[in-house]
Design an enzyme around this catalytic site. Structure first.
Site, PDB file in Angstrom:
ATOM      1  N   ASP A 100     -26.996 -84.646   5.620  1.00 55.94           N
ATOM      2  CA  ASP A 100     -27.200 -85.813   6.493  1.00 55.94           C
ATOM      3  C   ASP A 100     -28.267 -86.727   5.893  1.00 55.94           C
ATOM      4  OD1 ASP A 100     -25.428 -84.760   8.468  1.00 55.94           O
ATOM      5  OD2 ASP A 100     -27.046 -83.448   9.146  1.00 55.94           O
ATOM      6  N   GLY A 105     -22.576 -76.240   5.019  1.00 61.85           N
ATOM      7  CA  GLY A 105     -23.419 -75.218   5.649  1.00 61.85           C
ATOM      8  C   GLY A 105     -22.729 -73.906   5.952  1.00 61.85           C
ATOM      9  N   LYS A 158     -20.415 -89.169   6.113  1.00 57.33           N
ATOM     10  CA  LYS A 158     -20.909 -87.802   5.948  1.00 57.33           C
ATOM     11  C   LYS A 158     -19.889 -86.873   6.596  1.00 57.33           C
ATOM     12  CE  LYS A 158     -22.833 -83.768   6.347  1.00 57.33           C
ATOM     13  NZ  LYS A 158     -23.364 -83.330   7.612  1.00 57.33           N
ATOM     14  N   LYS A 162     -29.293 -85.397  11.399  1.00 54.07           N
ATOM     15  CA  LYS A 162     -28.300 -86.470  11.603  1.00 54.07           C
ATOM     16  C   LYS A 162     -28.966 -87.704  12.193  1.00 54.07           C
ATOM     17  CE  LYS A 162     -24.646 -83.151  12.387  1.00 54.07           C
ATOM     18  NZ  LYS A 162     -24.371 -82.993  10.947  1.00 54.07           N
ATOM     19  N   GLY A 208     -20.051 -79.786   7.360  1.00 57.93           N
ATOM     20  CA  GLY A 208     -19.579 -78.426   7.139  1.00 57.93           C
ATOM     21  C   GLY A 208     -18.758 -77.916   8.309  1.00 57.93           C
TER      22      GLY A 208
HETATM   23  P1  ADP Z   1     -22.822 -80.172  10.341  1.00 55.76           P
HETATM   24  O1  ADP Z   1     -22.223 -79.049   9.581  1.00 55.76           O
HETATM   25  O2  ADP Z   1     -21.803 -81.184  10.759  1.00 55.76           O
HETATM   26  O3  ADP Z   1     -24.017 -80.776   9.694  1.00 55.76           O
HETATM   27  P2  ADP Z   1     -24.694 -78.885  12.170  1.00 55.76           P
HETATM   28  O4  ADP Z   1     -24.391 -77.553  12.766  1.00 55.76           O
HETATM   29  O5  ADP Z   1     -25.689 -78.950  11.097  1.00 55.76           O
HETATM   30  O6  ADP Z   1     -23.285 -79.527  11.735  1.00 55.76           O
HETATM   31  O7  ADP Z   1     -25.184 -79.887  13.317  1.00 55.76           O
HETATM   32  C1  ADP Z   1     -24.432 -80.103  14.485  1.00 55.76           C
HETATM   33  C2  ADP Z   1     -24.943 -79.228  15.616  1.00 55.76           C
HETATM   34  O8  ADP Z   1     -26.111 -79.781  16.199  1.00 55.76           O
HETATM   35  C3  ADP Z   1     -24.006 -79.111  16.787  1.00 55.76           C
HETATM   36  O9  ADP Z   1     -22.995 -78.162  16.563  1.00 55.76           O
HETATM   37  C4  ADP Z   1     -24.927 -78.731  17.934  1.00 55.76           C
HETATM   38  O10 ADP Z   1     -24.950 -77.342  18.109  1.00 55.76           O
HETATM   39  C5  ADP Z   1     -26.307 -79.134  17.460  1.00 55.76           C
HETATM   40  N1  ADP Z   1     -27.031 -80.008  18.383  1.00 55.76           N
HETATM   41  C6  ADP Z   1     -28.342 -79.903  18.684  1.00 55.76           C
HETATM   42  N2  ADP Z   1     -28.737 -80.823  19.564  1.00 55.76           N
HETATM   43  C7  ADP Z   1     -27.659 -81.568  19.858  1.00 55.76           C
HETATM   44  C8  ADP Z   1     -27.439 -82.686  20.727  1.00 55.76           C
HETATM   45  N3  ADP Z   1     -28.415 -83.221  21.481  1.00 55.76           N
HETATM   46  N4  ADP Z   1     -26.199 -83.205  20.769  1.00 55.76           N
HETATM   47  C9  ADP Z   1     -25.204 -82.679  20.013  1.00 55.76           C
HETATM   48  N5  ADP Z   1     -25.346 -81.616  19.194  1.00 55.76           N
HETATM   49  C10 ADP Z   1     -26.564 -81.062  19.100  1.00 55.76           C
HETATM   50 MG    MG Z   2     -25.897 -79.851   9.178  1.00 54.03          MG
END
Ligand code: ADP
Ligand code: MG
Length: 286
Positions: free
Chosen positions: A185, A66, A30, A244, A33
């Site tokens: 995810d 995203g 995966k 995730k 974004g």
């Molecule tokens: P992607 O585009 O890779 O899906 P997301 O922004 O959707 O990224 O998800 C990742 C985000 O999740 C991180 O940037 C962080 O801000 C958030 N996050 C929330 N809880 C946690 C955690 N316990 N550990 C790490 N990241 C976390």
């Molecule tokens: Mg995401």
């Protein structure tokens, strides 16, 4: 003897146990974004993916988008809203999602796979009826957000067997004929399960699962599915990290032996995860 050449030979020999173990293995990756924004890094990630193919693995790429979707929404005068890491998706937002994911990001990643010497094929979950969804149940109405009801991975199997690298946009179809937005995810987790993948590797913009989301030094290097569930329940895992961890839980439940959450901003994170025992990021085990 040239020391540099010997080093190179050693590097290949050190990879041998992993090459042997993962020959013919399906690796669902995966690509997030947030970790996808830097062009040079992106080229490196795709190079890693293509390398995996050439050493006999079957990489399957599932991408998000995203940040770019949010940017396009704002340009068109819509404010993105998320609930538990899922984007509230009305009909107009769905159009934007499909335009950005399939029209731009998917094409771009296919081109990057090709540029790295692989043969990319872009698909959404509508192709080959791969990702069938039902409306995502939620305490608030998320609109056209789909929860995956069934996965038919046949088209992916056909493509990888012919040497292609599938690049999949997380869009699904409903029995109602509608197109649905799926969290990338979730799509990756379900697909990994249906493909009986050897690993699910989630590349994002954090070092892995953090005990405290605001402190990068609190990386959890490994956890069990049960601990993952607890971290969601306790709120330690929040927003974008929730899907995730859920993806890992889904994949594990379907028999994928190991899932990894890795920092996609680190150059060659994918190779470091697959070809070493050091273990970068967070490993999630049954
Ligand atoms: P992607 O585009 O890779 O899906 P997301 O922004 O959707 O990224 O998800 C990742 C985000 O999740 C991180 O940037 C962080 O801000 C958030 N996050 C929330 N809880 C946690 C955690 N316990 N550990 C790490 N990241 C976390
Ligand atoms: Mg995401």
């Amino acid at each position: 003897m040239n020391e540099d050449l010997r080093q190179r030979a050693n590097t290949l020999i050190e990879a041998l146990p992993y090459l042997r173990e993962y020959w013919g293995a399906t690796m669902v990756i995966k690509y997030g974004g947030a970790a996808m924004v830097e062009p040079e890094l992106k080229a490196m990630v795709l190079q890693d993916v293509v390398l995996l193919r050439y050493v006999g693995m079957y990489p399957v790429l599932v991408h998000g988008g995203g940040p770019e979707i949010s940017e396009m929404m704002r340009r068109l005068g819509k404010e993105p809203v998320f609930v538990r890491g899922l984007r509230v998706t009305d009909a107009q937002t769905m159009d934007i999602v499909e335009m950005v994911l399939m029209g731009r990001i998917n094409q771009d990643l296919v081109a990057a796979v090709n540029a790295a010497g692989g043969k990319g094929v872009g698909l959404s979950g509508k192709h080959g009826k791969m990702l069938k969804v039902a409306k995502q149940p939620c305490e608030v109405d998320l609109g056209l957000v789909g929860a995956i009801a069934a996965v038919d991975p046949a088209i992916v199997g056909t493509l990888v067997a012919q040497g292609y690298v599938p690049v999949i946009a997380p869009i699904g179809f409903g029995e109602d004929g509608q197109t649905y937005n799926i969290n990338a995810d979730h799509a990756a987790g379900k697909l990994a399960g249906a493909l009986r993948a050897t690993k699910l590797i989630v590349l994002s913009d954090v070092p892995g699962i953090l005990r405290d989301a605001r402190d990068q030094k609190t990386l959890v290097s490994s956890l069990t599915a049960e601990q993952g569930r607890q971290m969601i329940a306790s709120g330690q895992v929040e927003s974008g990290m929730i899907p995730k961890v859920e993806a890992c839980l889904d994949a594990l439940a379907e028999g994928v032996p190991r899932c990894h959450l890795v920092d996609g901003r680190a150059p060659h994170a994918l190779l470091m995860e697959i070809f070493t025992d050091v273990g970068i990021g967070t490993m999630v085990l049954p």
